[in-house]
Design an enzyme around this catalytic site. Sequence first.
Site, PDB file in Angstrom:
ATOM      1  N   ASP A  40       0.849  -1.186   0.000  1.00 35.07           N
ATOM      2  CA  ASP A  40       0.000   0.000   0.000  1.00 35.07           C
ATOM      3  C   ASP A  40       0.880   1.229   0.000  1.00 35.07           C
ATOM      4  O   ASP A  40       1.985   1.225   0.559  1.00 35.07           O
ATOM      5  CB  ASP A  40      -0.993   0.010   1.163  1.00 35.07           C
ATOM      6  CG  ASP A  40      -0.343   0.159   2.528  1.00 35.07           C
ATOM      7  OD1 ASP A  40      -0.195   1.302   2.997  1.00 35.07           O
ATOM      8  OD2 ASP A  40       0.011  -0.864   3.134  1.00 35.07           O
ATOM      9  N   ASP A 129      -9.296   3.410   6.723  1.00 30.58           N
ATOM     10  CA  ASP A 129      -8.103   3.383   7.568  1.00 30.58           C
ATOM     11  C   ASP A 129      -8.460   4.087   8.872  1.00 30.58           C
ATOM     12  O   ASP A 129      -8.515   5.314   8.943  1.00 30.58           O
ATOM     13  CB  ASP A 129      -6.979   4.098   6.817  1.00 30.58           C
ATOM     14  CG  ASP A 129      -5.677   4.170   7.593  1.00 30.58           C
ATOM     15  OD1 ASP A 129      -5.667   3.896   8.801  1.00 30.58           O
ATOM     16  OD2 ASP A 129      -4.661   4.542   6.984  1.00 30.58           O
ATOM     17  N   GLU A 131      -7.484   4.320  12.869  1.00 31.26           N
ATOM     18  CA  GLU A 131      -6.308   3.968  13.647  1.00 31.26           C
ATOM     19  C   GLU A 131      -5.915   5.092  14.582  1.00 31.26           C
ATOM     20  O   GLU A 131      -6.643   6.064  14.753  1.00 31.26           O
ATOM     21  CB  GLU A 131      -5.173   3.676  12.693  1.00 31.26           C
ATOM     22  CG  GLU A 131      -4.903   4.837  11.729  1.00 31.26           C
ATOM     23  CD  GLU A 131      -3.625   4.679  10.943  1.00 31.26           C
ATOM     24  OE1 GLU A 131      -2.566   5.024  11.502  1.00 31.26           O
ATOM     25  OE2 GLU A 131      -3.685   4.213   9.787  1.00 31.26           O
TER      26      GLU A 131
END
Length: 244
Positions: A40, A129, A131
């Site tokens: 990624d 995403d 986090e």
Amino acid sequence: MNRLRTVTGTLLATATMVAAATLGVVTPAAAAPAGLPGMDVSSYQGNVNWSAAWNNGARFAYVKATEGTYYTNPYFAQQYNGSYNVGMIRGSYHFARPDTTTGATQANYFVDHGGGWSKDGRTLPGALDIEYNPYGATCYGLSQSAMRTWIASFVNQYYARTGRWATIYTTTDWWTTCTGNYSGFAATNPLWLARYAGTVGTLPAGWATYSFWQWASSGTFPGDQNVWNGTLDRLRVLACNGPC
């Protein structure tokens, strides 16, 4: 987090790295784990040599598209189209900012700026995403209940826009801390787990297995090193949401 990104995709500040190291999550695996190799990338990698990555064995890529409702990756076209053009199965991801706008608002921004999906056999569902906060409080100032609501708002709106359930990228530690180790998304959303260690470790509640594992921040390929937990044919099934 395990990727430790800034707004532009670079590593977080040293203090955050130290904090993550304390959790025992930033030591890379000694060798690539079993699975289909992939990667990624974000703006930090700039223009990627996709032919070299393909020749070195990468078969899929996730590319950062957006963050919050204020940022788009300036290298997105080169990275997203370039990975596709060499033969990879690719998808895009959105860096969540639950402290700025609603999940639905950010899902719309993501879809409108590269996060869409098409049944072409080469496009993965978009990834959320979610986090450690690189800008402040770990859980973005939200309670566990409010964080679960925010994530639901995002994935439900993404599904409404694309017909796909978003992949969820996270760490077990962050998920436990900020959602209360909520299991309610496991039935629909593929898990992309970040853990820089020799084993994948304990998964967040509800997921019996992971779909993707980000196991190192550098290695053979540009950007972060990942594996898909299966064969290329099974990855195509995920891309197609069934047979193509």
